[in-house]
Design a protein around this motif. Sequence first.
Motif, PDB file in Angstrom:
ATOM      1  N   GLY A  66       0.942  -1.065  -0.015  1.00  0.00           N
ATOM      2  CA  GLY A  66      -0.013   0.199   0.252  1.00  0.00           C
ATOM      3  C   GLY A  66       0.804   1.352   0.063  1.00  0.00           C
ATOM      4  N   ALA A  67       2.090   1.207   0.809  1.00  0.00           N
ATOM      5  CA  ALA A  67       2.817   2.458   0.849  1.00  0.00           C
ATOM      6  C   ALA A  67       3.537   2.668  -0.295  1.00  0.00           C
ATOM      7  N   VAL A  68       3.916   1.687  -1.196  1.00  0.00           N
ATOM      8  CA  VAL A  68       4.463   1.549  -2.482  1.00  0.00           C
ATOM      9  C   VAL A  68       3.557   2.437  -3.297  1.00  0.00           C
ATOM     10  N   ALA A  69       2.191   2.060  -3.474  1.00  0.00           N
ATOM     11  CA  ALA A  69       1.251   2.622  -4.248  1.00  0.00           C
ATOM     12  C   ALA A  69       1.104   4.062  -3.889  1.00  0.00           C
ATOM     13  N   ALA A  70       1.085   4.318  -2.753  1.00  0.00           N
ATOM     14  CA  ALA A  70       0.789   5.697  -2.227  1.00  0.00           C
ATOM     15  C   ALA A  70       2.095   6.560  -2.585  1.00  0.00           C
ATOM     16  N   LEU A  71       3.079   6.033  -2.473  1.00  0.00           N
ATOM     17  CA  LEU A  71       4.408   6.811  -2.769  1.00  0.00           C
ATOM     18  C   LEU A  71       4.264   7.159  -4.234  1.00  0.00           C
ATOM     19  N   ALA A  72       4.008   6.171  -5.022  1.00  0.00           N
ATOM     20  CA  ALA A  72       3.939   6.341  -6.649  1.00  0.00           C
ATOM     21  C   ALA A  72       2.886   7.325  -7.096  1.00  0.00           C
ATOM     22  N   LEU A  73       1.911   7.524  -6.153  1.00  0.00           N
ATOM     23  CA  LEU A  73       0.900   8.347  -6.615  1.00  0.00           C
ATOM     24  C   LEU A  73       1.241   9.643  -6.202  1.00  0.00           C
ATOM     25  N   VAL A  74       1.840  10.009  -4.946  1.00  0.00           N
ATOM     26  CA  VAL A  74       2.553  11.145  -4.439  1.00  0.00           C
ATOM     27  C   VAL A  74       3.703  11.701  -5.354  1.00  0.00           C
ATOM     28  N   SER A  75       4.431  10.718  -5.718  1.00  0.00           N
ATOM     29  CA  SER A  75       5.424  11.001  -6.868  1.00  0.00           C
ATOM     30  C   SER A  75       4.908  11.572  -8.054  1.00  0.00           C
ATOM     31  N   ALA A  76       3.726  11.061  -8.696  1.00  0.00           N
ATOM     32  CA  ALA A  76       3.392  11.573 -10.087  1.00  0.00           C
ATOM     33  C   ALA A  76       2.725  12.726  -9.766  1.00  0.00           C
ATOM     34  N   GLY A  77       2.155  13.208  -8.525  1.00  0.00           N
ATOM     35  CA  GLY A  77       1.794  14.331  -8.239  1.00  0.00           C
ATOM     36  C   GLY A  77       2.674  15.437  -8.432  1.00  0.00           C
ATOM     37  N   LEU A  78       3.862  15.029  -7.616  1.00  0.00           N
ATOM     38  CA  LEU A  78       4.983  15.898  -7.756  1.00  0.00           C
ATOM     39  C   LEU A  78       5.453  16.377  -8.984  1.00  0.00           C
ATOM     40  N   GLY A  79       5.283  15.270  -9.815  1.00  0.00           N
ATOM     41  CA  GLY A  79       6.001  15.363 -10.997  1.00  0.00           C
ATOM     42  C   GLY A  79       5.170  16.416 -12.129  1.00  0.00           C
ATOM     43  N   VAL A  80       3.804  16.322 -11.927  1.00  0.00           N
ATOM     44  CA  VAL A  80       3.048  17.074 -12.337  1.00  0.00           C
ATOM     45  C   VAL A  80       3.091  18.690 -11.954  1.00  0.00           C
ATOM     46  N   ALA A  81       3.024  18.717 -10.608  1.00  0.00           N
ATOM     47  CA  ALA A  81       3.339  20.106 -10.051  1.00  0.00           C
ATOM     48  C   ALA A  81       4.790  20.806 -10.593  1.00  0.00           C
ATOM     49  N   GLN A  82       5.747  20.044 -10.458  1.00  0.00           N
ATOM     50  CA  GLN A  82       7.141  20.302 -10.994  1.00  0.00           C
ATOM     51  C   GLN A  82       6.937  20.721 -12.482  1.00  0.00           C
ATOM     52  N   GLU A  83       6.307  19.972 -13.560  1.00  0.00           N
ATOM     53  CA  GLU A  83       6.141  20.282 -14.659  1.00  0.00           C
ATOM     54  C   GLU A  83       5.328  21.526 -14.987  1.00  0.00           C
ATOM     55  N   ARG A  84       4.417  22.031 -14.133  1.00  0.00           N
ATOM     56  CA  ARG A  84       3.542  23.300 -14.176  1.00  0.00           C
ATOM     57  C   ARG A  84       4.402  24.204 -13.819  1.00  0.00           C
ATOM     58  N   ALA A  85       5.290  24.165 -12.579  1.00  0.00           N
ATOM     59  CA  ALA A  85       6.265  25.189 -12.340  1.00  0.00           C
ATOM     60  C   ALA A  85       7.143  25.582 -13.319  1.00  0.00           C
ATOM     61  N   LEU A  86       7.685  24.610 -14.063  1.00  0.00           N
ATOM     62  CA  LEU A  86       8.732  24.759 -14.949  1.00  0.00           C
ATOM     63  C   LEU A  86       8.057  25.368 -16.119  1.00  0.00           C
ATOM     64  N   MET A  87       6.891  25.080 -16.528  1.00  0.00           N
ATOM     65  CA  MET A  87       6.101  25.933 -17.721  1.00  0.00           C
ATOM     66  C   MET A  87       6.067  27.245 -17.470  1.00  0.00           C
ATOM     67  N   ALA A  88       5.334  27.491 -15.982  1.00  0.00           N
ATOM     68  CA  ALA A  88       5.152  28.865 -15.912  1.00  0.00           C
ATOM     69  C   ALA A  88       6.841  29.765 -15.819  1.00  0.00           C
ATOM     70  N   THR A  89       7.767  28.987 -15.429  1.00  0.00           N
ATOM     71  CA  THR A  89       9.034  29.879 -15.458  1.00  0.00           C
ATOM     72  C   THR A  89       9.548  30.144 -17.088  1.00  0.00           C
ATOM     73  N   GLY A  90       9.198  29.183 -17.546  1.00  0.00           N
ATOM     74  CA  GLY A  90       9.676  29.359 -19.334  1.00  0.00           C
ATOM     75  C   GLY A  90       8.851  30.185 -19.790  1.00  0.00           C
ATOM     76  N   GLU A  91       7.485  30.244 -19.555  1.00  0.00           N
ATOM     77  CA  GLU A  91       6.641  31.488 -20.234  1.00  0.00           C
ATOM     78  C   GLU A  91       7.040  32.797 -19.789  1.00  0.00           C
ATOM     79  N   ALA A  92       7.384  32.812 -18.455  1.00  0.00           N
ATOM     80  CA  ALA A  92       7.696  34.224 -17.947  1.00  0.00           C
ATOM     81  C   ALA A  92       8.936  34.680 -18.789  1.00  0.00           C
ATOM     82  N   ALA A  93       9.883  33.743 -18.922  1.00  0.00           N
ATOM     83  CA  ALA A  93      11.367  34.300 -19.480  1.00  0.00           C
ATOM     84  C   ALA A  93      10.966  34.417 -20.779  1.00  0.00           C
ATOM     85  N   LYS A  94      10.252  33.558 -21.534  1.00  0.00           N
ATOM     86  CA  LYS A  94      10.127  33.797 -22.873  1.00  0.00           C
ATOM     87  C   LYS A  94       9.386  35.291 -23.358  1.00  0.00           C
TER      88      LYS A  94
END
Length: 556
Positions: A66-94
């Motif tokens: 159960g903990a492995v599955a939960a960590l995989a979910l959290v990790s995917a969530g963090l990946g999405v948040a990271q991608e969004r933050a990077l996109m916002a940074t890129g858009e502002a710089a561009k």
Amino acid sequence: MAEVRQRGDAASALLRREARAARGRLGLPLGLGLAQVILGIAQAWLIAGLIAKLLGYGAAGWPALGAVAALALVSAGLGVAQERALMATGEAAKARLRAAAFERLLAQGAEDNRGVGERAALVVDRIEALEGFLTRWLPAAALAMAAPVLVAGAAFTVDATSGAILLVAALLVPVAMAVTGIGAAQASKRQFAALDMLSGRFLDRMRGLPTLVLFRRQEAEAQALGVAAEDLRQRTMRVLRVAFLSSASMEALAAGAIACLAIRHGAVLGQNHPDPAGAIFCLLLVPALFTPLRAFSQAYHERSAANGAAAELAPLLATEPPGGLVLEEMPRKLVVSFQDVRLTYDPTRPPALDGVSFRAVPGETVVLAGASGAGKSSILRLLMGFRRPDSGRISLNGQDATQLTPAELRRLSSYVGQRAHLFRATIRENIALARPDATPAEVESAATAARVTDFAKALPEGLETLVGEGGFGLSGGQAQRVAIARAFLRDTPLVLLDEPTAHLDPGTEAEVLDSLRRLCTGRTAIVASHSRAAQRLGRVLEIAAGRVAGPRMAGE
Ligand SMILES: Nc1ncnc2c1ncn2[C@@H]1O[C@H](COP(=O)(O)OP(=O)(O)OP(=O)(O)O)[C@@H](O)[C@H]1O
């Protein structure tokens, strides 16, 4: 050679400056990336326990699964948040970079001798390429340094030799990339040059397509475009080859690390390993180690592309917007005076203006006549601030015109050239472009003064008719009247006209001249024209080989 080095230095300086500017916004995505690495280590620990259980060693159970599955979910969530933050940074710089590049291109105006396609590529494609550097390369480079320390550190807590194997594998990654990536930046620069060539040529030929068809040159042009496209393909393949080589070297290192760990912990399968779960944990750390390193390797290509783009952007961004004085208030009347003005475009050729002196007072129209290449348009270019004189003095109401910023100089004048450029918009919007804060009544009165309303009445939607590319086609004379309406709307003390009736038939020319005469009334007007009819607008100054050859009476 020195020039190539200078371009390289300027490109590196630009990338460093952008990296500093983006640093504040990259903190969040970096933190999220590190959190993912830590979660990856925790997952490896839990999965190692589960596999050990399957092999008959441990006691891990459903809660661990159960903990492995939960960590995989959290990790995917963090990946999405990271991608969004990077996109916002890129858009502002561009957005910031595009505004700066566009401002410089506008400041250079008509004097920029780059082709339209090349200018568009600078503002669009090159800045796009810088995004990869900021949002992929920088975070990937930081994570590639931090992640191996965390992962190898975790392995050390279980088995020092495994930790050392992982650390050495991580340290070999930059070496392998440096070897396989040699020439990547150069290949990228060549690819950009080929892309510029192709897009510039394509745009140019598309604009002149009717001419090409008339002269039956379409086949030959299609072949020439084919050659340019083939050149681009070959250069692109070279860039990809470098990218494939560096990812192949990465995979070889990962396989090597797994092999070393397998040899170290082979006894786990023989049921006599002292710490089976720890051994499996060390093996499972290999993906956790190589995921950020793989991202780093892929981003290396982004860095090479950004280097190529920065080398082209840096000279443009380094040009300082021209400085100068700003007018406290707009003068209602303007005395224009040229005293011994000289202008040279190309030092190997005779000067375009060679000691021009004349004066134009409010209410007066000075018509510059003379053969093609005599220097008439150059006088107008100086008054619009697109060029500065080499020597002599241009004064406006006694004040040195070169002390004003070019933009301020342009605020004093309205310009009507040979062919009005109409944008894809309504006639009303095309006129209002001259003064966007004008009221609808002011736009209508400018349209009436320039006789735009005369022909607009007959159009299906009057002033609201869509014109320009893909819109309703206006005749040359009608388009010129829209340009004259823009000049009426601007209501400036100085009017500059450059061959405003060229390409018009005598009847239309007479109508356009009638509107122009009214536009010039009460203002200082300078008109460059070959046309006999246009020369009746005012006092004629004959220009020959960059000099004032002498005055002529109107109609002479
Ligand atoms: N951007 C430029 N770079 C180099 N030389 C230029 C440039 N613009 C104009 N010239 C040269 O300067 C001279 C004067 O040009 P200018 O455009 O002022 O002539 P003009 O009298 O307005 O000609 P036309 O009536 O054909 O428009 C010409 O010899 C021209 O070739």
